[in-house]
Design a protein around this motif. Structure first.
Motif, PDB file in Angstrom:
ATOM      1  N   PRO A 205       0.471  -1.027   0.403  1.00 14.68           N
ATOM      2  CA  PRO A 205       0.069   0.158  -0.283  1.00 14.68           C
ATOM      3  C   PRO A 205       0.719   1.577   0.459  1.00 14.68           C
ATOM      4  CG  PRO A 205      -1.130  -1.427   1.213  1.00 14.68           C
ATOM      5  CD  PRO A 205       0.591  -2.274   1.144  1.00 14.68           C
ATOM      6  N   SER A 206       2.392   1.394   0.703  1.00 17.68           N
ATOM      7  CA  SER A 206       3.111   3.020   0.647  1.00 17.68           C
ATOM      8  C   SER A 206       3.177   2.837  -0.890  1.00 17.68           C
ATOM      9  CB  SER A 206       3.471   2.218   1.695  1.00 17.68           C
ATOM     10  OG  SER A 206       5.061   1.539   1.823  1.00 17.68           O
ATOM     11  N   ILE A 207       3.070   1.688  -1.304  1.00 15.72           N
ATOM     12  CA  ILE A 207       4.045   2.218  -2.931  1.00 15.72           C
ATOM     13  C   ILE A 207       2.911   2.365  -3.488  1.00 15.72           C
ATOM     14  CG2 ILE A 207       5.657   0.934  -4.404  1.00 15.72           C
ATOM     15  CD1 ILE A 207       6.936  -1.005  -2.211  1.00 15.72           C
ATOM     16  N   LEU A 208       2.263   1.717  -3.493  1.00 21.31           N
ATOM     17  CA  LEU A 208       0.719   1.932  -4.114  1.00 21.31           C
ATOM     18  C   LEU A 208       0.744   3.938  -4.300  1.00 21.31           C
ATOM     19  CD1 LEU A 208      -1.269  -0.645  -4.361  1.00 21.31           C
ATOM     20  CD2 LEU A 208      -0.996  -0.017  -6.120  1.00 21.31           C
ATOM     21  N   LYS A 209       0.650   4.093  -3.332  1.00 18.51           N
ATOM     22  CA  LYS A 209       0.490   5.303  -2.540  1.00 18.51           C
ATOM     23  C   LYS A 209       1.657   6.245  -3.008  1.00 18.51           C
ATOM     24  CE  LYS A 209      -0.728   8.994   1.632  1.00 18.51           C
ATOM     25  NZ  LYS A 209      -0.395   8.653   3.237  1.00 18.51           N
ATOM     26  N   ALA A 210       2.549   6.132  -3.341  1.00 17.69           N
ATOM     27  CA  ALA A 210       3.823   7.058  -3.941  1.00 17.69           C
ATOM     28  C   ALA A 210       4.065   6.995  -5.193  1.00 17.69           C
ATOM     29  CB  ALA A 210       5.021   6.170  -3.664  1.00 17.69           C
ATOM     30  N   ALA A 211       3.202   5.998  -6.505  1.00 19.03           N
ATOM     31  CA  ALA A 211       2.830   6.068  -7.285  1.00 19.03           C
ATOM     32  C   ALA A 211       2.470   6.951  -7.988  1.00 19.03           C
ATOM     33  CB  ALA A 211       2.714   4.600  -7.394  1.00 19.03           C
ATOM     34  N   ASP A 212       2.940   7.481  -9.209  1.00 20.84           N
ATOM     35  CA  ASP A 212       2.357   8.465  -9.888  1.00 20.84           C
ATOM     36  C   ASP A 212       1.447   8.399 -10.367  1.00 20.84           C
ATOM     37  OD1 ASP A 212       4.095  10.550  -9.521  1.00 20.84           O
ATOM     38  OD2 ASP A 212       5.657   9.212 -10.526  1.00 20.84           O
ATOM     39  N   HIS A 213       1.336   7.325 -11.000  1.00 19.51           N
ATOM     40  CA  HIS A 213       0.169   6.654 -11.815  1.00 19.51           C
ATOM     41  C   HIS A 213       0.013   4.964 -10.914  1.00 19.51           C
ATOM     42  CE1 HIS A 213      -0.681   9.581 -14.127  1.00 19.51           C
ATOM     43  NE2 HIS A 213       0.457   9.729 -14.723  1.00 19.51           N
ATOM     44  N   MET A 214      -1.512   4.084 -11.255  1.00 22.02           N
ATOM     45  CA  MET A 214      -1.596   3.340 -11.362  1.00 22.02           C
ATOM     46  C   MET A 214      -3.113   2.929 -12.497  1.00 22.02           C
ATOM     47  SD  MET A 214      -2.957   2.541  -7.070  1.00 22.02           S
ATOM     48  CE  MET A 214      -3.964   4.176  -7.203  1.00 22.02           C
ATOM     49  N   ALA A 215      -2.225   1.898 -12.664  1.00 16.10           N
ATOM     50  CA  ALA A 215      -2.831   0.891 -13.938  1.00 16.10           C
ATOM     51  C   ALA A 215      -3.148  -0.227 -13.650  1.00 16.10           C
ATOM     52  CB  ALA A 215      -2.212   0.931 -15.654  1.00 16.10           C
ATOM     53  N   LYS A 216      -4.640  -0.772 -14.375  1.00 16.78           N
ATOM     54  CA  LYS A 216      -4.425  -2.202 -14.179  1.00 16.78           C
ATOM     55  C   LYS A 216      -5.103  -2.513 -16.195  1.00 16.78           C
ATOM     56  CE  LYS A 216     -10.331  -2.132 -14.073  1.00 16.78           C
ATOM     57  NZ  LYS A 216     -10.975  -2.192 -13.105  1.00 16.78           N
ATOM     58  N   LEU A 217      -4.879  -4.108 -15.761  1.00 21.96           N
ATOM     59  CA  LEU A 217      -5.380  -5.155 -16.477  1.00 21.96           C
ATOM     60  C   LEU A 217      -6.710  -5.471 -16.695  1.00 21.96           C
ATOM     61  CD1 LEU A 217      -1.774  -7.460 -17.077  1.00 21.96           C
ATOM     62  CD2 LEU A 217      -2.967  -5.003 -18.352  1.00 21.96           C
ATOM     63  N   PRO A 218      -7.410  -5.370 -17.932  1.00 21.19           N
ATOM     64  CA  PRO A 218      -9.082  -5.277 -18.145  1.00 21.19           C
ATOM     65  C   PRO A 218      -9.062  -7.162 -18.367  1.00 21.19           C
ATOM     66  CG  PRO A 218      -8.354  -4.695 -20.179  1.00 21.19           C
ATOM     67  CD  PRO A 218      -7.302  -4.866 -18.872  1.00 21.19           C
ATOM     68  N   LEU A 219      -9.756  -7.600 -17.105  1.00 22.43           N
ATOM     69  CA  LEU A 219     -10.091  -9.224 -16.506  1.00 22.43           C
ATOM     70  C   LEU A 219     -11.704  -9.571 -16.963  1.00 22.43           C
ATOM     71  CD1 LEU A 219      -7.598  -9.878 -13.610  1.00 22.43           C
ATOM     72  CD2 LEU A 219      -6.969  -9.958 -15.626  1.00 22.43           C
ATOM     73  N   LEU A 220     -11.885 -10.017 -18.362  1.00 23.85           N
ATOM     74  CA  LEU A 220     -12.779 -10.981 -18.957  1.00 23.85           C
ATOM     75  C   LEU A 220     -13.675 -11.760 -18.409  1.00 23.85           C
ATOM     76  CD1 LEU A 220     -12.510  -9.555 -22.489  1.00 23.85           C
ATOM     77  CD2 LEU A 220     -12.620  -8.511 -20.496  1.00 23.85           C
ATOM     78  N   GLY A 221     -12.647 -12.828 -18.070  1.00 22.93           N
ATOM     79  CA  GLY A 221     -12.716 -14.012 -17.857  1.00 22.93           C
ATOM     80  C   GLY A 221     -13.265 -14.113 -16.415  1.00 22.93           C
ATOM     81  N   GLU A 222     -13.487 -15.356 -15.252  1.00 25.11           N
ATOM     82  CA  GLU A 222     -14.136 -15.184 -13.813  1.00 25.11           C
ATOM     83  C   GLU A 222     -12.614 -15.428 -13.020  1.00 25.11           C
ATOM     84  OE1 GLU A 222     -16.633 -18.505 -13.526  1.00 25.11           O
ATOM     85  OE2 GLU A 222     -18.050 -17.653 -14.728  1.00 25.11           O
ATOM     86  N   ILE A 223     -11.026 -15.700 -13.767  1.00 25.84           N
ATOM     87  CA  ILE A 223     -10.157 -15.359 -12.839  1.00 25.84           C
ATOM     88  C   ILE A 223     -10.078 -13.944 -12.486  1.00 25.84           C
ATOM     89  CG2 ILE A 223      -8.039 -15.900 -12.833  1.00 25.84           C
ATOM     90  CD1 ILE A 223      -8.405 -18.966 -13.640  1.00 25.84           C
ATOM     91  N   GLY A 224     -10.012 -13.421 -11.222  1.00 21.49           N
ATOM     92  CA  GLY A 224      -9.397 -12.441 -11.513  1.00 21.49           C
ATOM     93  C   GLY A 224      -8.103 -11.580 -11.490  1.00 21.49           C
ATOM     94  N   SER A 225      -6.902 -12.672 -11.489  1.00 20.95           N
ATOM     95  CA  SER A 225      -5.738 -12.407 -11.518  1.00 20.95           C
ATOM     96  C   SER A 225      -5.198 -12.985 -12.642  1.00 20.95           C
ATOM     97  CB  SER A 225      -4.744 -12.197 -10.611  1.00 20.95           C
ATOM     98  OG  SER A 225      -5.064 -13.118 -10.117  1.00 20.95           O
ATOM     99  N   LEU A 226      -3.426 -12.585 -13.307  1.00 24.94           N
ATOM    100  CA  LEU A 226      -2.703 -13.039 -14.399  1.00 24.94           C
ATOM    101  C   LEU A 226      -1.419 -14.044 -13.100  1.00 24.94           C
ATOM    102  CD1 LEU A 226      -3.012 -10.834 -17.366  1.00 24.94           C
ATOM    103  CD2 LEU A 226      -4.204 -12.770 -17.096  1.00 24.94           C
ATOM    104  N   ASN A 227      -0.582 -14.444 -14.071  1.00 26.90           N
ATOM    105  CA  ASN A 227       0.551 -14.581 -13.272  1.00 26.90           C
ATOM    106  C   ASN A 227       1.620 -13.277 -13.174  1.00 26.90           C
ATOM    107  OD1 ASN A 227       3.294 -15.580 -14.723  1.00 26.90           O
ATOM    108  ND2 ASN A 227       2.984 -16.979 -12.630  1.00 26.90           N
ATOM    109  N   VAL A 228       2.061 -13.510 -12.334  1.00 24.11           N
ATOM    110  CA  VAL A 228       2.612 -11.463 -12.826  1.00 24.11           C
ATOM    111  C   VAL A 228       3.885 -12.006 -13.726  1.00 24.11           C
ATOM    112  CG1 VAL A 228       4.484 -12.146 -10.956  1.00 24.11           C
ATOM    113  CG2 VAL A 228       3.802 -10.819 -11.036  1.00 24.11           C
ATOM    114  N   SER A 229       4.338 -13.041 -13.817  1.00 17.50           N
ATOM    115  CA  SER A 229       5.313 -12.513 -15.139  1.00 17.50           C
ATOM    116  C   SER A 229       4.242 -12.420 -16.848  1.00 17.50           C
ATOM    117  CB  SER A 229       6.336 -14.015 -15.708  1.00 17.50           C
ATOM    118  OG  SER A 229       5.051 -14.865 -15.808  1.00 17.50           O
ATOM    119  N   VAL A 230       3.130 -12.867 -16.923  1.00 16.22           N
ATOM    120  CA  VAL A 230       2.204 -12.775 -17.830  1.00 16.22           C
ATOM    121  C   VAL A 230       2.424 -11.169 -17.719  1.00 16.22           C
ATOM    122  CG1 VAL A 230      -0.130 -13.299 -18.864  1.00 16.22           C
ATOM    123  CG2 VAL A 230       1.610 -14.808 -17.948  1.00 16.22           C
ATOM    124  N   ALA A 231       1.332 -10.702 -16.442  1.00 11.85           N
ATOM    125  CA  ALA A 231       1.021  -9.216 -16.680  1.00 11.85           C
ATOM    126  C   ALA A 231       2.240  -8.121 -16.836  1.00 11.85           C
ATOM    127  CB  ALA A 231       0.299  -9.166 -15.399  1.00 11.85           C
TER     128      ALA A 231
END
Length: 247
Positions: A205-231
């Protein structure tokens, strides 16, 4: 006393430190006593080497040899300081691209990310000294040798890297699902650094707060996340796509 990945024994570790071997981490038996071990610990602290105090059973699993209460992992690569990495890059690049890994712990994910970073022209990767995945033989293999080509820097805290990069005119973008903005709404055309979080909890959380921008990937399936290396690969290739539009 030494193989390609480990050094064991107090005197061997002391000599390795004095010889500037690229030591990634030292495992020390809990309760280890003696003048020689104190000298070793002083050298470890003086040189900023990560140390972990562990039960003897852990050391016995690391090596079958007479370790004398100490086992050190030797990195197959030499790490830079963050200052060296950023300053050298800014001397030759007007729009650098950096990658920050916040507590990524899986060596194969690390290797896969390094490989993608090399393919997408990343100028350097910054990791934290404690808690980060080490560069092992598995990392090298998974990276297809890219670990020898992409500069990697270590720092005490990723948050310090964020502030240093921002002070150097580099925008910091956090890859997180905790935002409404997708990667297609954030510009990667300027000098920037992308932060990827750990496999289990993401970016702190502290690093998220310090970042200039936050961005996410659109996920259209039911699984809530991608493997970190894929993302990470998706983020990096979006940066490549945007930068090619302006070239």
């Amino acid at each position: 006393m030494k193989n390609t990945e480990q050094i064991y024994g107090i005197r061997a570790v002391i000599e390795a430190i004095k010889s500037n071997e690229p030591i990634d981490k030292v495992f020390i038996q809990k309760g280890l006593k003696g003048d020689l071990s104190r000298d070793m610990e002083t050298l470890i602290r003086k040189n900023g080497i990560t140390a972990s105090y562990v039960p003897i059973e852990k050391l016995n699993r690391l090596t079958k040899n007479n370790h004398q209460g100490v086992v050190a992992n030797i990195s197959p690569i030499t790490f830079l300081t963050m200052e060296e990495l950023v300053e050298k890059t800014l001397e030759t690049k007007t729009t650098p691209l950096f990658l920050l890994l916040d507590q990524l712990s899986d060596v194969r994910n690390f290797g896969a990310i390094i490989r993608t970073a090399e393919c997408t022209g990343v100028d350097g990767i910054i990791i934290q000294k404690k808690g980060a995945a080490p560069v092992t033989a598995d990392t090298i293999k998974t990276s297809a040798g890219a670990a020898f080509r992409v500069p990697i820097a270590k720092i005490d805290h990723i948050k310090d890297a964020v502030f240093y990069l921002q002070a150097s005119g580099i925008k910091v973008i956090a890859a997180t699902e905790k935002t409404e903005n997708t990667i297609y709404e954030v510009s990667f055309k300027e000098p920037c650094a992308i932060i990827m979080g750990s496999e289990d909890v993401g970016i702190s959380p502290s690093i998220l707060k310090a970042a200039d921008h936050m961005a996410k990937l659109p996920l259209l399936g039911e699984i809530g996340s991608l493997n970190v290396s894929v993302a990470c690969g998706v983020f990096l290739y979006e940066a490549v796509r945007q930068r090619q539009e302006t070239s």
